[in-house]
Design a protein around this motif. Structure first.
Motif, PDB file in Angstrom:
ATOM      1  N   ARG A   1       0.811  -1.221   0.000  1.00  0.00           N
ATOM      2  CA  ARG A   1       0.000   0.000   0.000  1.00  0.00           C
ATOM      3  C   ARG A   1       0.850   1.278   0.000  1.00  0.00           C
ATOM      4  NH1 ARG A   1      -2.394   0.828   6.088  1.00  0.00           N
ATOM      5  NH2 ARG A   1      -0.460   0.539   7.242  1.00  0.00           N
TER       6      ARG A   1
ATOM      7  N   ARG B   1      10.698   9.209  -1.441  1.00  0.00           N
ATOM      8  CA  ARG B   1      11.219  10.117  -0.415  1.00  0.00           C
ATOM      9  C   ARG B   1      11.893   9.367   0.738  1.00  0.00           C
ATOM     10  NH1 ARG B   1       9.911  15.087   0.115  1.00  0.00           N
ATOM     11  NH2 ARG B   1       9.883  14.758   2.361  1.00  0.00           N
TER      12      ARG B   1
ATOM     13  N   CYS C   1      -0.812  17.325  -1.234  1.00  0.00           N
ATOM     14  CA  CYS C   1      -2.224  17.087  -0.902  1.00  0.00           C
ATOM     15  C   CYS C   1      -2.580  15.614  -0.758  1.00  0.00           C
ATOM     16  CB  CYS C   1      -3.144  17.754  -1.925  1.00  0.00           C
ATOM     17  SG  CYS C   1      -3.182  16.935  -3.542  1.00  0.00           S
ATOM     18  N   GLU C   2      -1.793  14.736  -1.318  1.00  0.00           N
ATOM     19  CA  GLU C   2      -2.074  13.292  -1.256  1.00  0.00           C
ATOM     20  C   GLU C   2      -3.432  12.934  -1.825  1.00  0.00           C
ATOM     21  OE1 GLU C   2       0.259  11.243   2.288  1.00  0.00           O
ATOM     22  OE2 GLU C   2      -0.917  12.910   3.035  1.00  0.00           O
TER      23      GLU C   2
ATOM     24  N   ASP D   1       9.961  17.710   6.010  1.00  0.00           N
ATOM     25  CA  ASP D   1       9.877  16.269   5.790  1.00  0.00           C
ATOM     26  C   ASP D   1      11.118  15.700   5.125  1.00  0.00           C
ATOM     27  OD1 ASP D   1       7.575  15.614   7.009  1.00  0.00           O
ATOM     28  OD2 ASP D   1       6.402  15.240   5.194  1.00  0.00           O
TER      29      ASP D   1
ATOM     30  N   MET E   1      -2.270  -2.616  18.207  1.00  0.00           N
ATOM     31  CA  MET E   1      -2.034  -2.746  16.764  1.00  0.00           C
ATOM     32  C   MET E   1      -0.541  -2.657  16.431  1.00  0.00           C
ATOM     33  SD  MET E   1      -5.385  -0.766  15.368  1.00  0.00           S
ATOM     34  CE  MET E   1      -4.910  -0.834  13.664  1.00  0.00           C
ATOM     35  N   PRO E   2      -0.149  -3.186  15.273  1.00  0.00           N
ATOM     36  CA  PRO E   2       1.279  -3.213  14.920  1.00  0.00           C
ATOM     37  C   PRO E   2       1.898  -1.820  14.930  1.00  0.00           C
ATOM     38  CG  PRO E   2      -0.030  -4.413  13.276  1.00  0.00           C
ATOM     39  CD  PRO E   2      -1.003  -3.778  14.221  1.00  0.00           C
TER      40      PRO E   2
ATOM     41  N   ARG F   1       4.010   6.252   9.706  1.00  0.00           N
ATOM     42  CA  ARG F   1       2.794   7.058   9.577  1.00  0.00           C
ATOM     43  C   ARG F   1       1.589   6.206   9.163  1.00  0.00           C
ATOM     44  NH1 ARG F   1       1.893  12.098   5.455  1.00  0.00           N
ATOM     45  NH2 ARG F   1      -0.310  12.351   5.933  1.00  0.00           N
ATOM     46  N   TYR F   2       1.837   5.213   8.320  1.00  0.00           N
ATOM     47  CA  TYR F   2       0.727   4.359   7.887  1.00  0.00           C
ATOM     48  C   TYR F   2       0.121   3.635   9.088  1.00  0.00           C
ATOM     49  CZ  TYR F   2       2.189   4.939   2.967  1.00  0.00           C
ATOM     50  OH  TYR F   2       2.501   5.449   1.735  1.00  0.00           O
ATOM     51  N   LEU F   3       1.005   3.116   9.942  1.00  0.00           N
ATOM     52  CA  LEU F   3       0.522   2.369  11.110  1.00  0.00           C
ATOM     53  C   LEU F   3      -0.157   3.306  12.104  1.00  0.00           C
ATOM     54  CD1 LEU F   3       3.577  -0.031  11.559  1.00  0.00           C
ATOM     55  CD2 LEU F   3       1.380  -0.540  10.453  1.00  0.00           C
TER      56      LEU F   3
ATOM     57  N   ASP G   1      -3.592   3.896  10.772  1.00  0.00           N
ATOM     58  CA  ASP G   1      -4.428   2.692  10.990  1.00  0.00           C
ATOM     59  C   ASP G   1      -4.973   2.698  12.418  1.00  0.00           C
ATOM     60  OD1 ASP G   1      -3.852   1.721   8.475  1.00  0.00           O
ATOM     61  OD2 ASP G   1      -2.318   0.290   9.172  1.00  0.00           O
TER      62      ASP G   1
ATOM     63  N   THR H   1       1.931  21.618   4.175  1.00  0.00           N
ATOM     64  CA  THR H   1       1.039  21.694   5.341  1.00  0.00           C
ATOM     65  C   THR H   1       1.872  21.871   6.612  1.00  0.00           C
ATOM     66  OG1 THR H   1       1.103  19.296   5.437  1.00  0.00           O
ATOM     67  CG2 THR H   1      -0.749  20.284   4.247  1.00  0.00           C
TER      68      THR H   1
ATOM     69  N   ASP I   1      -2.063  15.919   7.075  1.00  0.00           N
ATOM     70  CA  ASP I   1      -2.444  15.738   5.682  1.00  0.00           C
ATOM     71  C   ASP I   1      -3.295  16.934   5.254  1.00  0.00           C
ATOM     72  OD1 ASP I   1      -5.097  15.235   6.472  1.00  0.00           O
ATOM     73  OD2 ASP I   1      -4.857  13.063   6.378  1.00  0.00           O
ATOM     74  N   ARG I   2      -3.635  16.966   3.969  1.00  0.00           N
ATOM     75  CA  ARG I   2      -4.326  18.150   3.450  1.00  0.00           C
ATOM     76  C   ARG I   2      -5.706  18.314   4.071  1.00  0.00           C
ATOM     77  NH1 ARG I   2      -2.700  22.809   2.177  1.00  0.00           N
ATOM     78  NH2 ARG I   2      -1.008  21.826   1.013  1.00  0.00           N
TER      79      ARG I   2
END
Lengths: 165, 792
Positions: A27, A35, A47-48, B29, B62-63, B118-120, B123, B198, B279-280
Motif C-alpha cells: 500500500r 522520499r 495534498c495526497e 519532511d 495494533m502493529p 505514519r501508515y501504522l 491505521d 502543510t 495531511d491536506r
C-alpha cells in the motif's frame, strides 16, 4: 484492513536510470517510497489526493502523480524525478528561466512544475502563453500568481528552440 | 528612488532559487532522523460534543503502536494557554493542549497516536473509539450572539468574546445634517491559507542534555521558542527552534498549535524523536481559518459626495478557540478603515463571536476586508447620488496638502500617496474609452465592469502600536553582522522567510550598510541558537523591521571597519574613507580613489593581529543591533480591474488588472514584484473561488482541494504594476514594507468591478465569494434583463 497491505513486497524499481531492489508494503505510495526509501526528497507531497501536482514525476517519460501511484505498480516502468533534472550548478533551461523570471517563491510546488514541463516542452516546442497556462493548471502555486512561471516556460521554450532570449 | 544606494534597489536574483528549482531545498519532511516515531491525531467528527470516553485498548495493540495519548495525559505534560491581556471588552480564555471535556469543532484533535510509521499510526487512529454526547452547534455569528445561544466556551459569559467601540467627533450630528445617509453591507466569507506545505514538526528531545530541538517551519522562531518553553515548563535555554525551508505560510505558521505542542511534549515524555505531518484534509479542516466578517457602514454625505461622517459595525466569526487575542485582527480593520480618505467623524462597534468552527488566525492581510468595505462604501455613495465613483474618490482622497494626516483613530499617515496612485491608475485605464466599450457591449447584452480600489496598507507594527493596543509584546527586530577573519560576511536576523525570498534583499540591506557586494553576504535565519531574538515575520514587517535593522547593523560594522582601515593607512580619522564592494576608498581631490586595502585586510588585522589595532578597539568584527520601528508604517496603492460577467453562466473573466503601488524604498524589485503579484493572486483567488463551507450542523464540507478551490493560472490575469516610490522619512533607508496590500486591493476591486458590470441589472455585490453560482443566484433574484432599457 488487510494484513497483506502492509506485509512487505519485494520490488525492483527503476528510478532515474538506476535499479533499486526494495522491500515495501503493497500500500505504500510511490511518493513515500521515493522520499523515504530512496532519499529522493525533491518530490514533494502537497495534498495526497492528486490535485496540487507538487508530487509530479515522470513515469515512462509522462507526467504522473506520485501520490496517486503505488510503488508496487512501478515494476517494469521507468520513474524520473527532479533529481535527474539539473543540479544547482548546472540548471536545465527551464530551471534557469524560472530563476531569471522569478518563477518560484517557496519552491514547494516547483519540482512538480519542472517535471510537468520537462515532458510538455519536449513534445510542444512552441507553446503560446495560453497553452502554457492550460498545462500549468494541473500544478497549484500559492505564492506567485503564475505570471512569472508562464514567462519562464515561454523563455525556456524559446531557448530550447535555439533562440537567444 | 534614491540613487545614492548601490546595493539596495538592485534587481539581484534570489539566492535560494538554485536549491529550490533542483529539488535540493530542505523542507521539514526532508530531514532524516533515524528512529523517529510518527504521530497521527484522532479528530472529532462532530462540531460540538461532550467527550464521554476514549477507548484506545484495541488501537494500542495494533502493529507499530507505541502509545496513545489524550487531553488528560497532555494536561500533565504541558501548561494551558491562557489569553488574557488587559483589554476592555475582551473576555479571558484558557485552553488545554488537547480537549478534555468537550470538542468544539469538526476536526478538533482528541487523541494522539504514536507509532513506528505514519501508515501504522493512521491505521491505529481509525481504531480509537471515542464516545460523544452531541451538543447543538453554533455555526453563524447570528446564532452565536442570540440571547439563548449555547456556549462554545462554557467559561465565558457569552459567545461574544470581544466587544469594542469607539466614537470620535460627532457622527450622529453629521448624520442629522447630511444631504443623505447611505448604508452598505459587506460579508466576507471564511478563507484558509493553504500553504502548499502543510503544518508539521519534528521534535527531537535530547535526554542527556535535557534539551528540545524543535524542527518546524515557522514564521516567528523566537516567540515560538518562548511559547514552547513556557508550555513545557522548560527554560528558553532548553529549547532550540530550527526552521528549515518552508513551503508557504501566509500567517498560518505563527501560533504554537496544539498538535505541535503535543508532539514536543510526547518527544520529551517518550525520550524519542517524534514527527508529525498533517495531511491536506487536516490542514483544511483544523489548521487555522480566517477572514469571516459581516460589516455594515452608514455614511453621512454632502450633495457632492463628500463624506461627513462614517459609522462602522463589524462582526467577526472567530471560530472555537483563541490562539490570538480575539480583538487582534478586527481591531486593525476598524482602526484603519477610513484609510485614504479625509474623515474625522467616525464611530465603530466591533463584535467578535465564538462559533463551532476551526479557530481563526491572521491570514496574509488580516485586515483585507478593510479596502472592500471602504471602497464599496465609496461606490455606494456614487451609486446613490448618481455621481462618478472616480469623482467621489477625488473629492475625499488625501492629497499631499493633507499630510501628515491623523486618522480619527489616531493613526498617523505620512509619506503616502493615495490621490497620486488613484490618478495613475485612472490614467492608465483610460476610463472614458472603457465607458464607451461598456455601453457598446451592453447593447449586445454583454456586461463589462470597471472597479477601483485604493488601499492604505498597515505594514510594520512597532512596539508603540502593541502597547497602545494593550497586547503584551514588541515590534522590534534584532540583527547581527559578523565579518569573519577571511573577510566573509555573515549576518542574521530574527525574521524567518516562508517563501518570500529573503536571502537576496536582506543581504542587500546588510551590503548597503556595510559597503560590500550583496553577493558576498550570507544571511542566516530560522535557528534560535544562531539568530538574535527578534519578533519574526508577520504582516509587512520584513523589509522595514528586518531589512532596516540589518542595514543599521551594517552601518555600525562599517564604522568600525573604517576606523581600523584609517589606522592601517596611517590616517588620523576615518572621515575621508568609505568602503564600496569590500574595497576601502579614500577621498583625494574630490575623487574616491582605491587605497588597495580591502575588507579582508581589515578583518585579518582585527582577528589575527589585534595588538596592532588602534587603542580602545577590541579584537574581532562582531556587531549586533536592535531597532524598534515607528508605531506603524503605511504603504498605499490603487487597484483597477476590468471584468466581463457572463449573465448566462455567472462566469467572471478579468480582462485587465493593474495596480499603482507606493511601497517606498524597494530593497529588491524582483522580490517586491513577486510579492505584489502573489498578493493580488491570493486576493482574487479568495474573492472568486475559495470558501470554507460548514453546513448547519457544523460539518466542514470543504476539506479537499477539489472542494476548497484555489485559483489555477486559467482564472488569473496578467498583472500590470505601476510604481511610485515615496520613501518613509522615519525608517532606515526609507523602507515601508509591503506584500499584503495586494490582497486588500484585489478583494475590493473585483467586488466593485462586478457590481459595476451588473449595475444595469440592479445587482450590487454585498457578499463574497463571486462564484458562478452566487452570480447566477443574484441575477435570478434581480430585475429581468434590461433589453427594453434605452441605451445612452
Amino acid at each position: 484492513m488487510n494484513a497483506s497491505t502492509h506485509e512487505p513486497l519485494t520490488l525492483s524499481l527503476s528510478v532515474n536510470g538506476e535499479t533499486h531492489d526494495l522491500q515495501v508494503p503493497a500500500r505504500k505510495l510511490l511518493s513515500d517510497v521515493l522520499r523515504e526509501d530512496l532519499g529522493l526528497t525533491g518530490t514533494h507531497v502537497g495534498c495526497e489526493h492528486g490535485v496540487c501536482g507538487a508530487c509530479t514525476v515522470l513515469i515512462d517519460g509522462r507526467p504522473a502523480r506520485a501520490c496517486l501511484t503505488f510503488a508496487a505498480q512501478m515494476e517494469g516502468h521507468e520513474v524520473t524525478t527532479i533529481e535527474a533534472v539539473g543540479r544547482p550548478d548546472a540548471l536545465s533551461a527551464l530551471q534557469q528561466a524560472l530563476h531569471e523570471e522569478h518563477g518560484l517563491q517557496c519552491g514547494f510546488c516547483t519540482a512538480g512544475i519542472v517535471m510537468t514541463f520537462e515532458h510538455y516542452l519536449r513534445e510542444n516546442p512552441t507553446p503560446t502563453a495560453s497553452e502554457v497556462r492550460d498545462v500549468l493548471s494541473g500544478n497549484l502555486c500559492r505564492c506567485t500568481g503564475y505570471q512569472n512561471i508562464v514567462a519562464a516556460v515561454l523563455k525556456a521554450a524559446a531557448r530550447m528552440r535555439g533562440e537567444s532570449v | 528612488m534614491s540613487s545614492a544606494f548601490t546595493e539596495i534597489g538592485r534587481a539581484l536574483p534570489r539566492k535560494e532559487d538554485r536549491r529550490l528549482v533542483t529539488g535540493r531545498g530542505r523542507y521539514l519532511d526532508d530531514l532524516a532522523v533515524p528512529g523517529a516515531l510518527h504521530v497521527s491525531f484522532v479528530r472529532s467528527p462532530h462540531a460540538h460534543a461532550r467527550i464521554l470516553g476514549i477507548d484506545s485498548a484495541e488501537a494500542s495493540e495494533m502493529p507499530g503502536v507505541v502509545g496513545i495519548f489524550t487531553g488528560r495525559d497532555l494536561d500533565q505534560l504541558t501548561t494551558r494557554l491562557r489569553i488574557a491581556p488587559p483589554i476592555e471588552g475582551l473576555q479571558p480564555t484558557e485552553l488545554t493542549t488537547l480537549p478534555i471535556e468537550k470538542v468544539r469543532f469538526h476536526g478538533d484533535p482528541v487523541a494522539c497516536v504514536v507509532a513506528t510509521d505514519r501508515y501504522l499510526a493512521e491505521d491505529a487512529a481509525e481504531c480509537v473509539t471515542v464516545e460523544y454526547d452531541q451538543l447543538p452547534a453554533v455555526t453563524s455569528i447570528a446564532q452565536a450572539l442570540a440571547p439563548d445561544a449555547v456556549l462554545v466556551d462554557e467559561t465565558l459569559s457569552s459567545n461574544m468574546v470581544s466587544h469594542q467601540s469607539l466614537c470620535v467627533g460627532d457622527p450622529a450630528a453629521r448624520r442629522a445634517e447630511a444631504h443623505r445617509v447611505i448604508e452598505a453591507r459587506f460579508a466576507l466569507h471564511r478563507h484558509t491559507h493553504v500553504p502548499l506545505e502543510t503544518r508539521g514538526c519534528l521534535a527531537d528531545w535530547d535526554d542527556g542534555r535535557a534539551h528540545l530541538n524543535m524542527h518546524i517551519g515557522n514564521q516567528v522562531p523566537h516567540p515560538l521558542r518562548s511559547q514552547l518553553a513556557k508550555r513545557l515548563g522548560l527554560s528558553e535555554s532548553q529549547v532550540t527552534v530550527i526552521s528549515p525551508d518552508v513551503g508557504g505560510a501566509f500567517g498560518q505558521k505563527i501560533a504554537l498549535y496544539r498538535e505541535e505542542l503535543t508532539v514536543a511534549a510526547l518527544s520529551r515524555h517518550l525520550r524519542r524523536p517524534l514527527r508529525w505531518r498533517e495531511d491536506r484534509m487536516e490542514n483544511l479542516m483544523a489548521a487555522a481559518h480566517a477572514r469571516e466578517y459581516e460589516c455594515r457602514t452608514r455614511t453621512s454625505v454632502s450633495e457632492t459626495g463628500r463624506i461627513l461622517g462614517l459609522e462602522l459595525e463589524l462582526d467577526e466569526d472567530f471560530g472555537s478557540y483563541c490562539f490570538f487575542p480575539a480583538n487582534y485582527m478586527a481591531r486593525v480593520i476598524a482602526l484603519i478603515m477610513t484609510g485614504p480618505y479625509r474623515i474625522q467623524d467616525y464611530a465603530y462597534e466591533v463584535r467578535v463571536a465564538l462559533t463551532n468552527k476551526c479557530g481563526a488566525g491572521p491570514m496574509r492581510a488580516p485586515m483585507a476586508v478593510t479596502s472592500w468595505v471602504m471602497e464599496g462604501t465609496i461606490d455606494a455613495i456614487a451609486r446613490e447620488l448618481g455621481l462618478d465613483p472616480i469623482e467621489v474618490r477625488r473629492i475625499n482622497a488625501l492629497g499631499p496638502e493633507d499630510l501628515p494626516y491623523k486618522m480619527p483613530t489616531g493613526e498617523l499617515l505620512e509619506d503616502v500617496t493615495p490621490r497620486e496612485t488613484l490618478e495613475t491608475a485612472v490614467a492608465a485605464i483610460d476610463v472614458a474609452a472603457f465607458r464607451e466599450r461598456q455601453a457598446q457591449a451592453l447593447c449586445e447584452g454583454r456586461y463589462l465592469g470597471l472597479g477601483l480600489c485604493t488601499v492604505i496598507e498597515s505594514t510594520t507594527y512597532g512596539s508603540e502600536f502593541y502597547k497602545s493596543a494593550g497586547i503584551p509584546g514588541s515590534g522590534h527586530e534584532a540583527a547581527w553582522v559578523r565579518i569573519e577573519p577571511s573577510g566573509a560576511v555573515n549576518a542574521s536576523v530574527g525574521l524567518m522567510g516562508t517563501g518570500q525570498g529573503y536571502e537576496s534583499p536582506l543581504a542587500q540591506a546588510v551590503a548597503e550598510g556595510l559597503g560590500v557586494r550583496s553577493e558576498d553576504v550570507t544571511v542566516h535565519m530560522g535557528n534560535t541558537d544562531v539568530a538574535p531574538y527578534g519578533m519574526g515575520s508577520r504582516g509587512g514587517r520584513g523589509a522595514t523591521a528586518g531589512g532596516g535593522t540589518l542595514y543599521l547593523c551594517g552601518l555600525k560594522a562599517r564604522e568600525r571597519v573604517l576606523v581600523i582601515a584609517a589606522s592601517m593607512l596611517d590616517l588620523n580619522g576615518a572621515g575621508e574613507l568609505r568602503m564600496r564592494a569590500g574595497q576601502i576608498e579614500r577621498m583625494i581631490d574630490d575623487n574616491w580613489q582605491e587605497t588597495g586595502l580591502t575588507l579582508a585586510d581589515v578583518a585579518r588585522r582585527a582577528y589575527l593581529d589585534p595588538l596592532a589595532l588602534p587603542e580602545g578597539i577590541a579584537p574581532g568584527l562582531d556587531f549586533s543591533h536592535s531597532y524598534d520601528p515607528p508605531a506603524m508604517t503605511y504603504s498605499n496603492s490603487t487597484h483597477a480591474c476590468e471584468v466581463e460577467v457572463d449573465p448566462r453562466t455567472g462566469a467572471i473573466s478579468i480582462d485587465r488588472y493593474l495596480v499603482a503601488e507606493d511601497c517606498g524604498t524597494v530593497l529588491n524589485p524582483i522580490v517586491v514584484r513577486g510579492q505584489q503579484q502573489g498578493a493580488i493572486a491570493m486576493g482574487l483567488s479568495g474573492a472568486l473561488l475559495e470558501q470554507v463551507v460548514y453546513d448547519g450542523s457544523g460539518q466542514n464540507l470543504s476539506a479537499t482541494l477539489a472542494d476548497y478551490l484555489v485559483a489555477s493560472p486559467n482564472e488569473l490575469p496578467e498583472f500590470e504594476i505601476l510604481h511610485h516610490h515615496t520613501p518613509n522619512r522615519r525608517t532606515p533607508a526609507g523602507i515601508k514594507g509591503m506584500a499584503e496590500g495586494g490582497v486588500m486591493g484585489a478583494i475590493g476591486v473585483i467586488a466593485n468591478a462586478v457590481s459595476d458590470a451588473l449595475a444595469p441589472r440592479g445587482v450590487t455585490i454585498e457578499r463574497l465569494p463571486l462564484t458562478p453560482q452566487s452570480i447566477r443566484a443574484l441575477l435570478r433574484e434581480a430585475a429581468p434583463s434590461p433589453k427594453k432599457r434605452t441605451q445612452p
